[in-house]
Design an enzyme around this catalytic site. Sequence first.
Site, PDB file in Angstrom:
ATOM      1  N   GLU A 113       0.816  -1.211   0.000  1.00  0.00           N
ATOM      2  CA  GLU A 113       0.000   0.000   0.000  1.00  0.00           C
ATOM      3  C   GLU A 113       0.858   1.273   0.000  1.00  0.00           C
ATOM      4  OE1 GLU A 113      -3.155   0.478  -0.195  1.00  0.00           O
ATOM      5  OE2 GLU A 113      -3.469   2.502   0.591  1.00  0.00           O
ATOM      6  N   ASP A 114       1.882   1.277   0.826  1.00  0.00           N
ATOM      7  CA  ASP A 114       2.570   2.548   1.090  1.00  0.00           C
ATOM      8  C   ASP A 114       3.940   2.697   0.441  1.00  0.00           C
ATOM      9  OD1 ASP A 114       0.425   3.210   2.636  1.00  0.00           O
ATOM     10  OD2 ASP A 114       1.334   2.600   4.528  1.00  0.00           O
TER      11      ASP A 114
END
Length: 759
Positions: free
Chosen positions: A76-77
């Site tokens: 996700e990051d």
Amino acid sequence: MMRQYELVEKVSRYNPAVDEALLNRAYVYAMRAHGSQKRASGDPYFSHPLEVASILTDLRLDDATIAVALLHDTIEDTEATREEIDRLFGEDIGKLVDGLTKLKKLDFITSEAKQGENLRKLFLAISDDVRVLLVKLADRVHNMRTLGAMREDKRQRIAQETMEIYAPLAGRIGMQDMRDELEDLAFAILDPERRQMIQDRLDEQLEQSDAIIGTIIETLQAKLAEYGLASEVTGRQKRAYSIYQKMLRKGLSFEQLSDLYGFRIIVSNAAACYRALGIVHTTWQCVPERFKDYISVPKENDYQSLHTTVIGPYSRRVELQIRTQAMHDVAEYGIAAHGFYKDRASEDGRAMQELRKESLAYAWLRRTVESLNGDDTAEEFLDNTKLELFRDQVFCFTPKGRVIALPRGATPIDFAYAVHTQIGDTCVGAKIDGQLMPLLTELRNGNQVEIITSKAQVPPPAWEQIARTGKARAAIRRATRLAVQSQYLGLGRSVVERAFERASKPFDVEAIEAVLPKLAHRTVEDVFTAVGRGELASRAVLTAVYPEAKPVDAGPAPVRQEGWFGLEAATSFQFRIPEERAQVDAPASGGMGGDGPPVRGLDETMTVRLHTEEPPIPGDRIVGIVTPGEGVTVYPIHARALAAYENTPERWLDVRWDIDPAADRRFEARLKATTINEPGSLAEVSTIIGKHDANIDNLVMARRGQDFHDLMIEVQVRDARHLHQIITDLRSNKVVSTVERASGEATVDTPDAAGDRAA
Ligand code: MN
């Protein structure tokens, strides 16, 4: 921040066969991927996945889960991709990280439809592999612990989501400790003042508590040792949130709480649990009804323990849980605990999955997921799940601060009956947080509710459908029955009195009593009630008492004497109100006004009409039925005619009212009434309706009996509330014996249409 070797060491302490290389690779990969990213607090981002991993080592989870914890935010990051993770760590781990990435995007503080859909996705992800949920919960625990640096609106949102979704989920899979912590952390954000107040009181007591807890532990341990039972006794102070819950549930103040501490006795096996219980019960007096045996009947989340409360040392109530170490681990770690006692040599976590399948909590997850395969709509799924999972109560306060616990969806009517039946029976209105609100209003947590009463009030039967609690419903039914009964009794008595009067005979209760066998009734009250109901003619009573008497009729058509209606003395008559009056109040034909039915949720090209036999009025819940080629007919949901469409659900259309409050639009409603056959009774009915600024469109006398008339009245009203007021007034008039909406169902006005108007 925990070092790489410290983490590996922590795992190897419970799993000597730890895959060190895997953990090291995951550690290094995640640290590099997050690089110089910072959290809101300013800490390096990598401290977060590391803490999540650490929380999971406390649950003694397998290597794969710990690795997933380290990697959980990378897709996700950071630049990391699923493919790369699959390649470096294997597909199993890749799939778990991917699952967590998807969960991250789910928002639960949103519209019901969206929430249901997201919850469905959450459950699907969990059902694939429950380790996804364990990592997600650990992630949430760490985020909640470090929420301080977040923006206030974000904090509120996360806390609310935690309280509503993640804490109950943790409880449901048996992770009580995690649930307690999540709830308490969320409580501190959602209701900081209240929590601080309770925490301060707990802190005040702490010094004193320590001594008391110590003494109680020693006494318990010594007593058990005396009987040769080895045990480990622990005591702890409860968390602020669980104390708050108890105060609410029991309606107690802090001072009244007797059990701020809980004690635990851990013994070697189940038989020893019962022995320990016996010793405790023979030593101290037990509090009746507080004993629970969750060993022979475990809770659905696998929880096992014996619970009891005794009057212990210092004459204090002591709450005790007696269990084995294995039961204790399940109580603290839930599903995760089932891995503890497995041969850890099978490193890949498969063993853990097998064991999970034996647990009740796992069975619950399966059941919930299976229900996803049915074709519930998202909202239905949410409802069904909420029933099982979510807090299903609201807690409200009386003006004096007493707490009333009610099921979710409860109204001030339920509140009134929960306080006292008499308050419910005489309730005419309610103030919620100081503001006058409709009785239909759904109560929310923390509402202060003041009930306004009137001695003259009798609960309207329609309330039965508004009330949520069994207590309120039963009381309303009973009050309605009694009211109706006494209404029939009074009505019958006056009808008989008048029959005697017209025949110029003295009215004499004792004389009627003497002829009870002839009338086939047991009491005079029964006779009057039967007359009131129209089951017995007043002339039959008269001739039973005075066989020689000649009954005098009330007149062929008493209404004609008024000279008002110009009625025919026929068995059936029709009556139209003067034209000009009809036009003032009902400007358009058919009472519709405007361009068409004010109903939303329809395709604009369709022709819409309201059903004519059982016409809906604003405030009714409505549904549309599609007739191909013709258009849509709108029915009230309680219409009898809808039964014909039960097998063709594809023709049902969701529609809603779309009322412009500024336009005084009128709608046709039909009433069925029975009035006493007495001069002026019809005039009285029309006067009452006129007083409410409603028009009579048509009035048909359907049946004329000896003592009663059956009427069908068509009125033009604004909405269900308006109609309900008219019905209430008609009911309270002595010439009216019964009145109801012709479709047969009691009218329940919903707040979206009728409520807004009144506000
Ligand atoms: Mn995270």
